[in-house]
Write a protein that holds these residues in place. Structure first.
Motif, PDB file in Angstrom:
ATOM      1  N   THR A   1      41.092  36.621  50.649  1.00 12.11           N
ATOM      2  CA  THR A   1      40.254  36.282  49.493  1.00 12.11           C
ATOM      3  C   THR A   1      38.934  35.689  49.995  1.00 12.11           C
ATOM      4  OG1 THR A   1      41.364  34.127  49.342  1.00 12.11           O
ATOM      5  CG2 THR A   1      42.201  35.896  47.944  1.00 12.11           C
TER       6      THR A   1
ATOM      7  N   GLU B   1      38.377  36.425  43.757  1.00 10.45           N
ATOM      8  CA  GLU B   1      39.021  35.420  42.919  1.00 10.45           C
ATOM      9  C   GLU B   1      39.722  34.382  43.795  1.00 10.45           C
ATOM     10  OE1 GLU B   1      40.973  36.586  39.103  1.00 10.45           O
ATOM     11  OE2 GLU B   1      40.941  38.563  40.037  1.00 10.45           O
TER      12      GLU B   1
ATOM     13  N   ALA C   1      42.536  31.939  45.199  1.00 12.58           N
ATOM     14  CA  ALA C   1      43.998  32.045  45.243  1.00 12.58           C
ATOM     15  C   ALA C   1      44.541  31.007  46.201  1.00 12.58           C
ATOM     16  CB  ALA C   1      44.422  33.446  45.680  1.00 12.58           C
TER      17      ALA C   1
ATOM     18  N   ASP D   1      50.307  32.231  44.860  1.00 11.30           N
ATOM     19  CA  ASP D   1      49.672  33.476  44.432  1.00 11.30           C
ATOM     20  C   ASP D   1      49.913  34.646  45.382  1.00 11.30           C
ATOM     21  OD1 ASP D   1      48.374  32.628  42.040  1.00 11.30           O
ATOM     22  OD2 ASP D   1      46.842  31.619  43.226  1.00 11.30           O
TER      23      ASP D   1
ATOM     24  N   SER E   1      48.001  40.018  41.942  1.00 18.56           N
ATOM     25  CA  SER E   1      46.836  40.879  41.739  1.00 18.56           C
ATOM     26  C   SER E   1      45.583  40.378  42.446  1.00 18.56           C
ATOM     27  CB  SER E   1      46.547  41.013  40.239  1.00 18.56           C
ATOM     28  OG  SER E   1      46.259  39.746  39.667  1.00 18.56           O
ATOM     29  N   LYS E   2      45.572  39.116  42.861  1.00 18.27           N
ATOM     30  CA  LYS E   2      44.414  38.590  43.585  1.00 18.27           C
ATOM     31  C   LYS E   2      44.331  39.131  45.011  1.00 18.27           C
ATOM     32  CE  LYS E   2      44.423  34.245  40.970  1.00 18.27           C
ATOM     33  NZ  LYS E   2      43.036  34.039  40.579  1.00 18.27           N
TER      34      LYS E   2
ATOM     35  N   VAL F   1      49.354  37.431  37.596  1.00 18.07           N
ATOM     36  CA  VAL F   1      48.578  36.193  37.725  1.00 18.07           C
ATOM     37  C   VAL F   1      49.468  35.004  37.370  1.00 18.07           C
ATOM     38  CG1 VAL F   1      46.332  37.232  37.239  1.00 18.07           C
ATOM     39  CG2 VAL F   1      47.733  36.389  35.351  1.00 18.07           C
TER      40      VAL F   1
END
Length: 365
Positions: free
Chosen positions: A16, A21, A23, A51, A55-56, A71
């Protein structure tokens, strides 16, 4: 396990990067799923669910729990998840910051702040348990009523309201109609002072549990007294600074029905939970580690009397010596130790032990 009450978290800048986003991943996933990635520590966060693999993360599946929701809507994120802290939004450690300064975590927003960016100088002795930052003090403005009694010398109690009225920083909540009626019932200043002393004693008593109702003070009308309303009826100072609180301050917060509703609306219900503190989390971890480090043999010895202890130690040493000599022969010959060999050893060992115990034993008197 869902949203864990408090746990250590990490962010993965490999999966990430900035712009993606935010996470957070748990300690287990930091080892199992991100072992070769670039991670930075977030320390602890409350009510957070890992997380990893949702989806992140575009091309990563969690090895520990592949099936996850897309999420975690209950998670809260801030700039910490990008490696930035404080109001200055700088990394830690900061290679460009040459000023020696410690960072302190706010127990409400859980962001970390430089001591010099709190609007108030932290106590030199470090004699405080928790800190609430400037922004959180504005949002949780009710804490200013508690500050003179609980937040130490940094915010002294106001004795003369008129001296600061011109500056516009003295807040005084008007008495409700019920409070006015109650005051009218009181006759004489001496009796009124006695009432205030009783209320102060009630304030100083910690609540028995985080979810219990506010302790009642028996008055003429026999109505429950809210600690917060009692404090707000007196003048207090509101500043644009952080505040520093002692170890037992959470137990002094009012837990009446109205206050609990206010905590819920502000999403700070955890303030009445003394097990929410980082210190409680660390103490639990220390206790768990001590349990894991305990030696089963020593635990067994501690449960025996002196004679049994000596006998067990002798048997243990005999087993250790004979097993070492038995395995050394395999090492010298370069042969593999098989299951049958170990079974044979213990059969012979038990046989020799029985022969020893069947003999007459003599003890010194």
């Amino acid at each position: 396990q869902g949203a864990v009450k408090r746990q250590a978290l990490y962010a993965c800048s490999t999966c990430t990067p900035p712009g993606a986003e935010p996470a957070g991943i748990c300690l287990a996933c930091s080892y199992e799923c991100h072992g070769t990635h670039r991670l930075f520590e977030l320390y602890t966060k409350r009510n957070f669910r890992c997380d990893c693999g949702n989806s992140k993360f575009k091309n990563l599946q969690c090895k520990l729990l592949p099936e996850k929701g897309k999420v975690n809507s209950g998670n809260k994120y801030n700039d910490n998840f990008y490696g930035l802290y404080c109001t200055c939004k700088r990394p830690y450690p900061d290679p460009e910051d040459e000023i020696p300064d410690e960072m302190i975590q706010c127990i409400v927003c859980e962001d970390w702040f430089h001591g010099r960016h709190l609007g108030a100088v932290p106590p030199e002795s470090g004699d405080f348990h928790e800190m609430v930052c400037q922004a959180c003090m504005k949002r949780c403005h009710f804490l200013w009523a508690y500050a003179p009694q609980l937040a130490g010398k940094e915010i002294p109690p106001l004795t003369k309201a008129n001296s600061l009225e011109d500056e516009g920083i003295v807040l005084k909540v008007e008495e409700s109609e019920e409070q006015k009626k109650e005051i009218k019932k009181e006759s004489g200043a001496e009796h009124h002072d006695t009432k205030e002393e009783k209320q102060l004693e009630q304030f100083n008593e910690p609540s028995t549990s985080s979810g219990s109702a506010c302790p009642e003070v028996v008055t003429k009308s026999e109505e429950p007294v809210c600690k917060l309303k009692e404090l707000q009826s007196k003048p207090f100072v509101k500043k644009d600074t952080a505040t520093f609180w002692p170890s037992n301050w959470r137990s002094k917060l009012c837990t009446c029905e109205d206050c609990l509703k206010m905590y819920s609306e502000l999403e700070v219900q955890f303030l009445t939970d003394e097990c929410d503190t980082v210190l409680a989390y660390e103490n639990k971890g220390t206790s768990d580690q001590e349990t894991e480090r305990r030696d089963p043999l020593m635990d067994t010895l501690n449960s025996m009397n002196r004679v049994q202890q000596v006998e067990l130690i002798c048997e243990y040493n005999d087993l250790k010596t004979e097993l070492t000599d038995y395995l050394r022969r395999f090492a010298d010959e370069g042969t593999v130790v098989k299951r049958e060999d170990i079974q044979h050893f213990f059969e012979e060992f038990q046989s020799r032990k029985r022969r020893r115990t069947n003999r007459m034993q003599y003890y010194c008197s």
